[in-house]
Scaffold this motif. Sequence first.
Motif, PDB file in Angstrom:
ATOM      1  N   HIS A  66       0.843  -1.199   0.000  1.00  0.00           N
ATOM      2  CA  HIS A  66       0.000   0.000   0.000  1.00  0.00           C
ATOM      3  C   HIS A  66       0.875   1.246   0.000  1.00  0.00           C
ATOM      4  CE1 HIS A  66      -3.726  -2.187   1.559  1.00  0.00           C
ATOM      5  NE2 HIS A  66      -2.799  -3.093   1.434  1.00  0.00           N
ATOM      6  N   SER A  67       1.744   1.365  -0.983  1.00  0.00           N
ATOM      7  CA  SER A  67       2.765   2.407  -0.884  1.00  0.00           C
ATOM      8  C   SER A  67       2.186   3.810  -0.830  1.00  0.00           C
ATOM      9  CB  SER A  67       3.753   2.277  -2.042  1.00  0.00           C
ATOM     10  OG  SER A  67       3.055   2.245  -3.273  1.00  0.00           O
ATOM     11  N   GLY A  68       1.104   4.069  -1.600  1.00  0.00           N
ATOM     12  CA  GLY A  68       0.514   5.400  -1.545  1.00  0.00           C
ATOM     13  C   GLY A  68      -0.038   5.697  -0.173  1.00  0.00           C
ATOM     14  N   ILE A  69      -0.859   4.784   0.356  1.00  0.00           N
ATOM     15  CA  ILE A  69      -1.412   4.928   1.698  1.00  0.00           C
ATOM     16  C   ILE A  69      -0.296   4.821   2.732  1.00  0.00           C
ATOM     17  CG2 ILE A  69      -2.962   3.879   3.385  1.00  0.00           C
ATOM     18  CD1 ILE A  69      -4.723   3.016   1.007  1.00  0.00           C
ATOM     19  N   GLU A  70       0.638   3.898   2.488  1.00  0.00           N
ATOM     20  CA  GLU A  70       1.764   3.719   3.413  1.00  0.00           C
ATOM     21  C   GLU A  70       2.532   5.013   3.626  1.00  0.00           C
ATOM     22  OE1 GLU A  70       4.411   1.560   5.890  1.00  0.00           O
ATOM     23  OE2 GLU A  70       2.458   1.031   5.068  1.00  0.00           O
ATOM     24  N   SER A  71       2.631   5.821   2.575  1.00  0.00           N
ATOM     25  CA  SER A  71       3.385   7.071   2.677  1.00  0.00           C
ATOM     26  C   SER A  71       2.787   8.024   3.704  1.00  0.00           C
ATOM     27  CB  SER A  71       3.443   7.760   1.307  1.00  0.00           C
ATOM     28  OG  SER A  71       4.115   6.953   0.369  1.00  0.00           O
ATOM     29  N   LEU A  72       1.468   7.920   3.925  1.00  0.00           N
ATOM     30  CA  LEU A  72       0.830   8.792   4.919  1.00  0.00           C
ATOM     31  C   LEU A  72       1.396   8.549   6.316  1.00  0.00           C
ATOM     32  CD1 LEU A  72      -2.941   8.672   3.848  1.00  0.00           C
ATOM     33  CD2 LEU A  72      -1.294  10.504   3.441  1.00  0.00           C
ATOM     34  N   LYS A  73       1.865   7.325   6.560  1.00  0.00           N
ATOM     35  CA  LYS A  73       2.397   6.993   7.885  1.00  0.00           C
ATOM     36  C   LYS A  73       3.644   7.802   8.216  1.00  0.00           C
ATOM     37  CE  LYS A  73       0.695   2.229   7.664  1.00  0.00           C
ATOM     38  NZ  LYS A  73       1.065   0.797   7.721  1.00  0.00           N
ATOM     39  N   TRP A  74       4.304   8.315   7.187  1.00  0.00           N
ATOM     40  CA  TRP A  74       5.535   9.075   7.393  1.00  0.00           C
ATOM     41  C   TRP A  74       5.270  10.574   7.507  1.00  0.00           C
ATOM     42  CZ3 TRP A  74      10.009   6.439   8.203  1.00  0.00           C
ATOM     43  CH2 TRP A  74       9.999   5.084   7.860  1.00  0.00           C
ATOM     44  N   MET A  75       4.014  10.978   7.323  1.00  0.00           N
ATOM     45  CA  MET A  75       3.669  12.398   7.388  1.00  0.00           C
ATOM     46  C   MET A  75       3.176  12.756   8.785  1.00  0.00           C
ATOM     47  SD  MET A  75       1.590  12.705   3.774  1.00  0.00           S
ATOM     48  CE  MET A  75       1.432  14.493   3.897  1.00  0.00           C
ATOM     49  N   ASP A  76       3.340  14.025   9.160  1.00  0.00           N
ATOM     50  CA  ASP A  76       2.741  14.446  10.424  1.00  0.00           C
ATOM     51  C   ASP A  76       1.229  14.514  10.219  1.00  0.00           C
ATOM     52  OD1 ASP A  76       1.829  17.538  10.177  1.00  0.00           O
ATOM     53  OD2 ASP A  76       3.610  17.169   8.943  1.00  0.00           O
TER      54      ASP A  76
END
Length: 332
Positions: free
Chosen positions: A101-111
Amino acid sequence: MSDAGIHKSAVLLFSLGQNEAIEVFKYLGPKEVQKLSLAMSAISNLSYDEIDATVTQFRDECAARASIGASDEYLKNVLTEALGADKAANLLDKITQGNDHSGIESLKWMDPNSAADLIRNEHPQIISTILVHLEPDLSSAILQHFPERLRNEVLIRTATLEGVQPTALKELNEVLTQLLSGSDRIKKSAAGGIAMTAEILNFMGGNVEASALNYIREYDPELAQRIQDKMFVFENLIDIDDRSIQTILREVQTDSLVIALKGTSNELKDKIFRNMSQRAAEMLRDDLESRGPVKLSEVEAEQKEILKVVRKLADEGQVVLGGKGGDEGIVE
């Protein structure tokens, strides 16, 4: 991982050197990176003895595990026996398919604020579909940056979400990937539901939590009650067995416990006291009596931190939980 474990991991990374540490970080998740980075930034004046002891312990543990292997069938059987068929199947999907889920996964790295800004203009159903792929504490933090009505609409959809078609999730992931970055592969669907909504609400403050539950109650009283029955708040610690309470207390700082116990029932305080040594219980009583009035927001913050520990221990199978739900003011 305990604070001691995080510290040892940070020491080990320092001892590996910069290039090797970089390679290790590539395999870690957002929370692990954050915790280790904070631990590494706090370290100064490492002694040779501490480095030697840490590296030796790591080497010994690796040697002890080196001969242990597990076939897919063995792993499946162990996880199914320990977690049940549904949870085991979900976990095995993550292990065998990788994190697609790389697109959604990327949200985990955002504040949380940036993530909220990115998705706040989407339909509540889309937002709900995204949030069920994140950790409940991150989903909760993102939701608290939304207007109240949007937040409550998303929670209703999360509670009634039973699954997502893989093709629909793939399309959603691709849209997020265009905005962020990463792979566009997707192989599995995800479910929201009552339990996920309850977990998200568990991380919210008393006023926000109460507002959301009231909104859901107006929409569907039975749904609101089912969510509330699944929730676990600080006062529910009274329903946990004594051995589990002792396990929890070993992981909690005394200063945090003093503030968290402010304003709780005498029954819960007595349960905590009973599961401490007599000297420790007397010291805790003295600290509670000597501590002046504390803002309810501070109490709730410490209770949330302790509940994070409780849920972590529950996930690890070290404690068994039981479930219910909070106002801003001063707690005497």
